[in-house]
Design a protein around this motif. Structure first.
Motif, PDB file in Angstrom:
ATOM      1  N   THR A 439       0.843  -1.303  -0.416  1.00 56.15           N
ATOM      2  CA  THR A 439      -0.067  -0.051   0.054  1.00 56.15           C
ATOM      3  C   THR A 439       0.257   1.489  -0.105  1.00 56.15           C
ATOM      4  N   THR A 440       2.156   1.415   0.780  1.00 62.66           N
ATOM      5  CA  THR A 440       2.304   2.859   0.763  1.00 62.66           C
ATOM      6  C   THR A 440       3.741   2.358  -0.451  1.00 62.66           C
ATOM      7  N   GLN A 441       3.806   1.328  -1.099  1.00 65.80           N
ATOM      8  CA  GLN A 441       4.559   1.371  -2.192  1.00 65.80           C
ATOM      9  C   GLN A 441       3.643   2.308  -3.352  1.00 65.80           C
ATOM     10  N   MET A 442       2.483   1.684  -3.409  1.00 65.68           N
ATOM     11  CA  MET A 442       1.992   1.864  -4.540  1.00 65.68           C
ATOM     12  C   MET A 442       0.670   3.467  -4.377  1.00 65.68           C
ATOM     13  N   LYS A 443       1.192   3.864  -3.083  1.00 63.38           N
ATOM     14  CA  LYS A 443       0.500   5.202  -2.899  1.00 63.38           C
ATOM     15  C   LYS A 443       1.978   6.255  -3.472  1.00 63.38           C
ATOM     16  N   GLU A 444       3.297   5.779  -3.015  1.00 62.17           N
ATOM     17  CA  GLU A 444       4.658   6.998  -3.398  1.00 62.17           C
ATOM     18  C   GLU A 444       3.953   6.657  -5.188  1.00 62.17           C
ATOM     19  N   LYS A 445       3.498   5.020  -5.810  1.00 61.22           N
ATOM     20  CA  LYS A 445       4.045   5.379  -7.153  1.00 61.22           C
ATOM     21  C   LYS A 445       2.407   5.938  -7.289  1.00 61.22           C
ATOM     22  N   ILE A 446       1.161   5.850  -6.649  1.00 60.97           N
ATOM     23  CA  ILE A 446       0.373   7.093  -8.031  1.00 60.97           C
ATOM     24  C   ILE A 446       0.662   8.499  -7.145  1.00 60.97           C
ATOM     25  N   CYS A 447       1.726   8.641  -5.804  1.00 61.68           N
ATOM     26  CA  CYS A 447       1.718   9.628  -5.651  1.00 61.68           C
ATOM     27  C   CYS A 447       2.775  10.365  -7.575  1.00 61.68           C
ATOM     28  N   SER A 448       3.838   9.809  -7.907  1.00 59.81           N
ATOM     29  CA  SER A 448       4.613   9.840  -9.257  1.00 59.81           C
ATOM     30  C   SER A 448       3.467   9.845 -10.320  1.00 59.81           C
ATOM     31  N   ILE A 449       2.930   9.014 -10.453  1.00 55.64           N
ATOM     32  CA  ILE A 449       2.200   9.190 -11.245  1.00 55.64           C
ATOM     33  C   ILE A 449       1.161  10.167 -11.598  1.00 55.64           C
ATOM     34  N   VAL A 450       0.462  11.087 -10.531  1.00 61.90           N
ATOM     35  CA  VAL A 450      -0.137  12.219 -10.683  1.00 61.90           C
ATOM     36  C   VAL A 450       0.794  13.382 -10.801  1.00 61.90           C
ATOM     37  N   ASP A 451       1.872  13.158  -9.998  1.00 60.77           N
ATOM     38  CA  ASP A 451       2.954  14.661 -10.261  1.00 60.77           C
ATOM     39  C   ASP A 451       3.014  14.839 -12.540  1.00 60.77           C
ATOM     40  N   ASP A 452       3.258  13.584 -12.047  1.00 62.85           N
ATOM     41  CA  ASP A 452       3.840  12.966 -13.813  1.00 62.85           C
ATOM     42  C   ASP A 452       3.186  13.616 -14.736  1.00 62.85           C
ATOM     43  N   VAL A 453       1.686  12.883 -14.460  1.00 60.52           N
ATOM     44  CA  VAL A 453       0.313  13.326 -15.361  1.00 60.52           C
ATOM     45  C   VAL A 453       0.004  14.947 -15.247  1.00 60.52           C
ATOM     46  N   GLU A 454       0.466  15.595 -14.125  1.00 59.63           N
ATOM     47  CA  GLU A 454       0.536  17.608 -14.009  1.00 59.63           C
ATOM     48  C   GLU A 454       1.152  17.832 -14.590  1.00 59.63           C
ATOM     49  N   ARG A 455       2.369  17.409 -14.384  1.00 64.54           N
ATOM     50  CA  ARG A 455       3.461  17.752 -16.039  1.00 64.54           C
ATOM     51  C   ARG A 455       3.478  17.889 -17.236  1.00 64.54           C
ATOM     52  N   ARG A 456       2.381  16.818 -17.096  1.00 65.78           N
ATOM     53  CA  ARG A 456       2.320  16.065 -18.379  1.00 65.78           C
ATOM     54  C   ARG A 456       1.432  16.347 -19.164  1.00 65.78           C
ATOM     55  N   VAL A 457       0.278  17.060 -18.292  1.00 72.20           N
ATOM     56  CA  VAL A 457      -0.878  17.707 -19.270  1.00 72.20           C
ATOM     57  C   VAL A 457      -0.808  18.955 -18.833  1.00 72.20           C
ATOM     58  N   SER A 458      -0.032  19.865 -18.162  1.00 71.24           N
ATOM     59  CA  SER A 458       0.672  21.074 -17.941  1.00 71.24           C
ATOM     60  C   SER A 458       1.378  21.136 -19.177  1.00 71.24           C
ATOM     61  N   ASN A 459       2.712  20.736 -19.766  1.00 70.29           N
ATOM     62  CA  ASN A 459       2.960  21.187 -21.095  1.00 70.29           C
ATOM     63  C   ASN A 459       1.877  21.035 -21.964  1.00 70.29           C
ATOM     64  N   ALA A 460       1.656  20.188 -21.765  1.00 70.01           N
ATOM     65  CA  ALA A 460       0.912  19.718 -23.542  1.00 70.01           C
ATOM     66  C   ALA A 460       0.063  20.766 -23.722  1.00 70.01           C
ATOM     67  N   LEU A 461      -1.087  21.219 -22.732  1.00 69.86           N
ATOM     68  CA  LEU A 461      -1.763  22.742 -22.367  1.00 69.86           C
ATOM     69  C   LEU A 461      -1.393  23.849 -22.818  1.00 69.86           C
ATOM     70  N   ASN A 462       0.123  23.653 -22.717  1.00 72.40           N
ATOM     71  CA  ASN A 462       0.856  25.177 -22.772  1.00 72.40           C
ATOM     72  C   ASN A 462       1.390  24.796 -24.271  1.00 72.40           C
ATOM     73  N   GLU A 463       1.592  24.130 -24.626  1.00 74.64           N
ATOM     74  CA  GLU A 463       1.629  23.486 -25.903  1.00 74.64           C
ATOM     75  C   GLU A 463       0.805  24.108 -26.777  1.00 74.64           C
ATOM     76  N   GLU A 464      -0.543  23.295 -26.111  1.00 74.70           N
ATOM     77  CA  GLU A 464      -1.724  23.561 -27.241  1.00 74.70           C
ATOM     78  C   GLU A 464      -1.804  25.030 -27.470  1.00 74.70           C
ATOM     79  N   ILE A 465      -1.724  25.813 -25.987  1.00 77.10           N
ATOM     80  CA  ILE A 465      -2.091  27.205 -25.913  1.00 77.10           C
ATOM     81  C   ILE A 465      -1.205  27.574 -27.123  1.00 77.10           C
ATOM     82  N   ARG A 466       0.546  27.718 -27.100  1.00 74.31           N
ATOM     83  CA  ARG A 466       0.454  28.085 -28.036  1.00 74.31           C
ATOM     84  C   ARG A 466       0.618  28.237 -29.872  1.00 74.31           C
TER      85      ARG A 466
END
Ligand code: GDP
Length: 716
Positions: A439-466
């Motif tokens: 559970t601990t590992q999975m929570k950490e993994k979910i956190c990293s996935i969430v961060d990754d998703v947030e970063r990716r979406v942010s980058n992609a959206l900025n790119e799309e805005i450009r």
């Protein structure tokens, strides 16, 4: 179980104790009462008789008590069998403890015990009387019973077996062999008459049921059997098989007036060949007749005794020397019977009619009775109960063994279950720890996935805005400046931008994200399943929710976001004074606004990084620029005419009118050109550019929100 066994054992020991105490009493000789007066002797005799009748002192009580004890033990065994059967039926469901066959076999014990109890209830002590006709067998039995029960005397010969047994009824009756009819027995004459009339065979049996209340001997389960004279019957073998094999004691009633006959001897030879060491008592009856010749009395007695002992010890070998003397008695049954009848009638003791030596003969008869009772008790306890005791012991032992096995198996099962429980606890503990770590590992993994998703979406959206201008340019709906048409055009444009952005974002992100999320989900599931045993895995697989393909929803909501967009598509001459000033001022102002906006966007990903050129120039702030522009516009608007006149005058004077006309011409041409090219297409371009600028500003504001929203979806 052990109490049953102990009781059974103690019963046997108790029996031996009684039996041990029964031996060692010497018989009374001829002069047994020699030192006493007749009165004293009779008092002694009557006292002894009284003692014999007392139930506790009678040696027969050995058998009575043993019978009660063994019945009690069997009662306990019966209860124990019932209880154990009930118990085994209860545990039968668990086939490992006892099988169906074992249970059915155990149930048979109940009927076996019931059968033994039935036999025990019928068990009694049996004494059989034999001798030649008229030796006095019936008289001896009557004397022992203290009543004239069996017919005797001249004129009557017993021609069948007569069995006298106690009965709980008040009136005596008899039953013939093969019939259950109870025939009344009012008097001895009636029995004699019935026996004569019936013409029974000499091996048949007539049972006389005599009220126990009338006879102490019958109360103690003694059965007495009178037989036809062995001198008149030829079917001795049949007799023995039919009536003797279950007898505990044999009494040979001999006639002391003659010597032992071969017929008598032969009979007992036959008996002892069929039974090992039968208990034989020999009564030398009619000893009163010997008293008529007192001078030969001792000699005759000695002679009889020697011959009889020789018969018992040497010929039959049924008894050892010293004990043999305890088996021979010189009695007069007739006298004893008479005496006892008188006593029962309450008549005074009158011995004057008896020959000399009555007292000693009476004593000897009593001595016989005591020895006989001891012997029959001891023998009957052994012959009747020993086998049942052994059977009871073996039943108890077998039951103990079966219950022991059940107990052993249940212990084994208990041990196995305990070990299984221990293992399960250990596995549970291990699984809990693993689960916690997972559970601990999975929570950490979910956190990293969430961060990754947030970063990716942010980058992609900025790119799309450009790239928003490209998306807007792709919008090909017909444009018309009419406000109503323009409104519809805006709405459709919002939808186009929203769907375009959404599909572009999906194209950029979906496959990568879905892959990442699904692989993470699969990893979580697999690691969870690995914690379960193989047998539970299939079950868990059916319980797990089916995974739908994961799709992120990018809720941009452009319509609301750009609801405040206000286009400006009025014609403006690009070289007009106002435009020039506005452009000049606007550029600078825009740069500042842009830079300000960027500062307001909380994302760390800069879309248009600040460069020195974007920064406020000339050291003039935005507020300063707006004042200047307002001033310039105002001066152009309010004092335009005046200024223009001054400027024209100055130019006219400086460059000459030709140049001015030329410049004016060119300026006019340019104006005309621009005015003519200000078509709907040009308006659309301007509109789209303004829209792109506006939407870019607004979308940048929601980059963080959108990326956070997406990451939240992933986290869920
Ligand atoms: P059973 O045929 O052996 O049964 O003999 P009984 O009992 O019928 O006796 C036959 C006869 O012998 C009867 O008349 C008895 O009275 C008689 N009797 C039996 N015992 C004695 C005894 O001890 N002394 C005398 N004198 N006569 C006896």
């Amino acid at each position: 179980m052990s109490s049953v066994l102990n009781r059974s054992t103690s019963m046997m020991n108790g029996g031996e104790m009684y039996l041990g105490g029964a031996t060692g009493e010497g018989g009374s000789g001829e002069g047994g009462g020699g030192g006493m007066s007749l009165r004293e002797s009779l008092v002694g005799v009557l006292g002894a008789r009284h003692l014999r009748e007392s139930p506790t002192s009678s040696p027969l009580q050995i058998f009575v008590r043993a019978k009660k004890k063994i019945n009690d033990i069997y009662q306990e065994i019966e209860e124990y069998v019932a209880e154990t059967t009930h118990f085994l039926e209860g545990v039968h469901n668990d086939k490992d403890l006892i099988e169906e066959k074992g249970l059915q076999e155990f149930k048979l014990y109940s009927s076996k015990v019931a059968g033994i109890q039935e036999v025990l209830a019928r068990d009694h002590m049996k004494v059989a009387f034999f001798g030649r006709t008229s030796n006095g067998k019936s008289t001896v039995i009557n004397a022992m019973l203290g009543d004239k029960i069996l017919p005797s005397g001249i004129g009557h010969t017993t021609n069948c077996f007569l069995q006298v047994e106690g009965d709980d009824t008040n009136e005596p009756y008899f039953t013939s062999e093969g019939s259950t009819e109870k025939q009344n027995l009012k008097g001895i004459g009636q029995l004699a008459h019935a026996l004569c009339n019936n013409r029974l065979g000499d091996s048949s049996l007539v049972r006389i049921h005599w009220p126990k209340s009338r006879c102490p001997l019958l109360r103690d389960d003694v059965v007495l059997v009178d037989s036809p004279g062995i001198d008149v019957s030829e079917s001795l073998d049949e007799w023995i098989d039919k009536h003797c094999l279950d007898a505990d004691v044999f009494v040979l009633v001999a006639n002391s007036e003659s010597t032992l006959m071969n017929t008598e001897k032969n009979f007992f030879h036959k008996v002892s060949s069929k039974l090992s060491k039968p208990n034989i008592f020999i009564l030398q009856n009619r000893w009163d007749m010997a008293a008529t010749e007192p001078e030969f009395l001792n000699e005759v007695r000695k002679q009889h005794l020697e011959r009889t002992l020789a018969f018992l010890v040497e010929e039959l070998k049924v008894v050892q020397g010293p004990q043999a003397e305890q088996r021979v008695f010189f009695v007069s049954a007739k006298e004893v019977l008479q005496q006892r009848l008188n006593e029962s009638k309450g008549q005074p003791n009158n011995t004057s009619g008896y020959p000399d030596g009555f007292t000693s003969r009476y004593f000897e008869f009593q001595d016989f009775e005591r020895k006989f009772e001891e012997c029959i008790s001891k023998t009957a306890v052994i012959t009747k109960f020993e086998q049942h005791t052994q059977r009871g012991k073996s039943i108890a032992g077998e039951i103990q063994l079966i219950v022991g096995k059940v107990m052993e198996r249940s212990w084994q099962e208990r041990e196995e279950k305990m070990a299984e429980r221990h293992n399960l606890w250990a596995r549970l503990d291990h699984t809990e720890k693993e689960l916690h770590a997972l559970t601990t590992q999975m929570k950490e993994k979910i956190c990293s996935i969430v961060d990754d998703v947030e970063r990716r979406v942010s980058n992609a959206l900025n790119e799309e805005i450009r790239r928003l201008s490209v998306l807007v340019d792709e919008f090909n709906e017909p444009f018309h400046p009419d406000p109503l048409v323009l409104n519809v055009y805006k709405k459709t444009l919002h939808a186009h931008v929203e769907s375009g952005l959404g599909s572009n974002l999906r194209a950029r992100l979906s496959s990568a994200l879905a892959l990442n999320i699904e692989s993470s989900q699969a990893e979580m599931t697999n690691r969870m399943l690995a914690l379960l045993g193989p047998e539970r895995r299939d079950l868990a697989n059916t319980l797990l929710p089916r995974r739908e393909p994961f799709e992120i929803l990018y809720r941009l909501n452009c319509e609301n976001l750009c609801a405040d967009f206000q286009e400006d598509i009025e014609f403006k001459f690009s070289l007009g004074l106002v435009s020039l000033v506005q452009r000049m001022l606007g550029k600078a102002s825009n740069r500042i606004v842009n830079s300000r906006h960027k500062e307001n966007i909380p994302r760390s990903v800069p879309m248009t990084p600040l460069t020195p050129s974007n920064e406020p120039q000339f050291g003039v702030s935005q507020d300063d620029w707006s004042i200047i522009s307002r001033f310039a516009l105002a001066s152009v608007g309010s004092q335009g005419t005046m200024g223009l006149a001054l400027a024209l005058g100055l130019m006219f004077k400086t460059v000459g009118w030709r140049l001015i006309v030329l410049t004016g011409g060119v300026y006019g041409c340019l104006y005309a050109y621009e005015r003519l090219t200000w078509t709907n297409k040009a308006k659309e371009r301007v509109f789209k550019k303004q829209y792109v600028d506006h939407a870019t500003r607004k979308l940048r504001l929601i980059v963080d929100l959108t990326s956070h929203n997406c990451s939240h979806q992933v986290q869920q």
